[in-house]
Design a protein around this motif. Structure first.
Motif, PDB file in Angstrom:
ATOM      1  N   ILE A  60      71.790 -37.326  26.134  1.00 50.06           N
ATOM      2  CA  ILE A  60      71.356 -35.931  25.994  1.00 50.06           C
ATOM      3  C   ILE A  60      69.974 -35.883  25.354  1.00 50.06           C
ATOM      4  N   THR A  61      69.707 -36.779  24.412  1.00 52.70           N
ATOM      5  CA  THR A  61      68.383 -36.846  23.793  1.00 52.70           C
ATOM      6  C   THR A  61      67.323 -37.099  24.857  1.00 52.70           C
ATOM      7  N   ILE A  62      67.595 -38.019  25.756  1.00 57.11           N
ATOM      8  CA  ILE A  62      66.662 -38.324  26.846  1.00 57.11           C
ATOM      9  C   ILE A  62      66.479 -37.100  27.734  1.00 57.11           C
ATOM     10  N   VAL A  63      67.573 -36.464  28.089  1.00 55.06           N
ATOM     11  CA  VAL A  63      67.525 -35.286  28.962  1.00 55.06           C
ATOM     12  C   VAL A  63      66.676 -34.186  28.333  1.00 55.06           C
ATOM     13  N   LEU A  64      66.900 -33.931  27.052  1.00 56.84           N
ATOM     14  CA  LEU A  64      66.201 -32.832  26.395  1.00 56.84           C
ATOM     15  C   LEU A  64      64.725 -33.122  26.142  1.00 56.84           C
ATOM     16  N   ARG A  65      64.330 -34.359  26.228  1.00 63.86           N
ATOM     17  CA  ARG A  65      62.920 -34.724  26.054  1.00 63.86           C
ATOM     18  C   ARG A  65      62.166 -34.826  27.369  1.00 63.86           C
ATOM     19  N   PHE A  76      69.446 -23.688  27.165  1.00 68.74           N
ATOM     20  CA  PHE A  76      70.872 -23.385  27.287  1.00 68.74           C
ATOM     21  C   PHE A  76      71.716 -24.403  26.530  1.00 68.74           C
ATOM     22  N   LEU A  77      71.367 -25.684  26.623  1.00 69.02           N
ATOM     23  CA  LEU A  77      72.096 -26.711  25.880  1.00 69.02           C
ATOM     24  C   LEU A  77      72.001 -26.464  24.369  1.00 69.02           C
ATOM     25  N   LYS A  78      70.806 -26.170  23.903  1.00 72.25           N
ATOM     26  CA  LYS A  78      70.597 -25.916  22.471  1.00 72.25           C
ATOM     27  C   LYS A  78      71.308 -24.651  22.022  1.00 72.25           C
ATOM     28  N   ASN A  79      71.148 -23.567  22.786  1.00 71.24           N
ATOM     29  CA  ASN A  79      71.802 -22.308  22.420  1.00 71.24           C
ATOM     30  C   ASN A  79      73.318 -22.441  22.467  1.00 71.24           C
ATOM     31  N   ASN A 115      81.857 -16.548  30.020  1.00 68.48           N
ATOM     32  CA  ASN A 115      80.983 -17.102  31.070  1.00 68.48           C
ATOM     33  C   ASN A 115      80.075 -18.184  30.516  1.00 68.48           C
ATOM     34  N   TRP A 116      79.411 -17.903  29.360  1.00 67.98           N
ATOM     35  CA  TRP A 116      78.491 -18.894  28.812  1.00 67.98           C
ATOM     36  C   TRP A 116      79.248 -20.151  28.397  1.00 67.98           C
ATOM     37  N   ILE A 121      80.338 -25.840  28.751  1.00 68.99           N
ATOM     38  CA  ILE A 121      81.272 -26.977  28.771  1.00 68.99           C
ATOM     39  C   ILE A 121      81.099 -27.775  30.062  1.00 68.99           C
ATOM     40  N   GLU A 122      80.961 -27.086  31.180  1.00 66.17           N
ATOM     41  CA  GLU A 122      80.742 -27.759  32.467  1.00 66.17           C
ATOM     42  C   GLU A 122      79.448 -28.577  32.439  1.00 66.17           C
ATOM     43  N   THR A 123      78.405 -28.005  31.870  1.00 65.93           N
ATOM     44  CA  THR A 123      77.123 -28.713  31.757  1.00 65.93           C
ATOM     45  C   THR A 123      77.262 -29.940  30.868  1.00 65.93           C
ATOM     46  N   MET A 124      77.941 -29.781  29.740  1.00 65.50           N
ATOM     47  CA  MET A 124      78.149 -30.917  28.833  1.00 65.50           C
ATOM     48  C   MET A 124      78.946 -32.026  29.521  1.00 65.50           C
TER      49      MET A 124
END
Length: 164
Positions: A60-65, A76-79, A115-116, A121-124
């Motif tokens: 996830i660190t790689i993805v977010l960078r 969205f991941l952070k929120n 909904n969020w 959860i699906e994204t995670m």
């Protein structure tokens, strides 16, 4: 210009260690880090990854960078981590990472009805499986642990450098 880029990279790189402020109404209720929340929630969603030694939070660190990941997806991941903590406070008056395993599961069940929450959860889960099944070159599927667990052989040719 060079100093500006270094500062910018430093700030972008530090987001996972940044604080998530958990609010209850208008009051500050607690502070946790995004990385702590992501590590715990990923272990709660799919504990087998941790058992296999797969570092889903480092993925996830790689993805977010990464510059090719859409900024709105990163936000969205952070929120979602922030909202998860706020939901934990509403239900149990404690941040998510400080709850017992059973209470964390109740928080996940609760947010999955929105909904969020369902989308988050699906994204995670998608990122957990990417970390588990991706090529070891990305650093999370060390020693091909996810592949071995599924009795899967990686495709050829294997990447020579990480895309993300």
């Amino acid at each position: 210009m060079y100093r500006y880029l270094n500062r910018r990279l430093f700030l972008k790189g530090g987001f996972l260690s940044s604080a998530v402020f958990v609010m209850s109404g208008c009051n500050l209720f607690g502070v946790t880090t995004l990385r702590e929340t992501i590590e715990v929630v990923q272990d709660d969603l799919f504990p087998k990854a941790k058992e296999l030694g797969i570092s889903t939070s480092s993925y996830i660190t790689i993805v977010l960078r990464h510059s090719h990941i859409n900024d709105s997806d990163k936000l969205f991941l952070k929120n979602g981590a922030k909202w998860l903590n706020e939901s934990a406070v509403e239900l149990y008056h404690s941040s998510y990472i400080k709850l017992s395993s059973d209470k964390r599961q109740e928080v996940l069940k609760s947010i999955s009805k929105s909904n969020w929450g369902e989308s988050w959860i699906e994204t995670m889960m998608s990122y957990i499986f990417e970390a588990m099944l991706g090529d070891p070159i990305y650093g999370s599927n060390k020693a091909e642990a996810g592949w071995k667990w599924l009795e899967f052989r990686g495709g050829l040719p294997r990447p020579k450098k990480a895309y993300l």
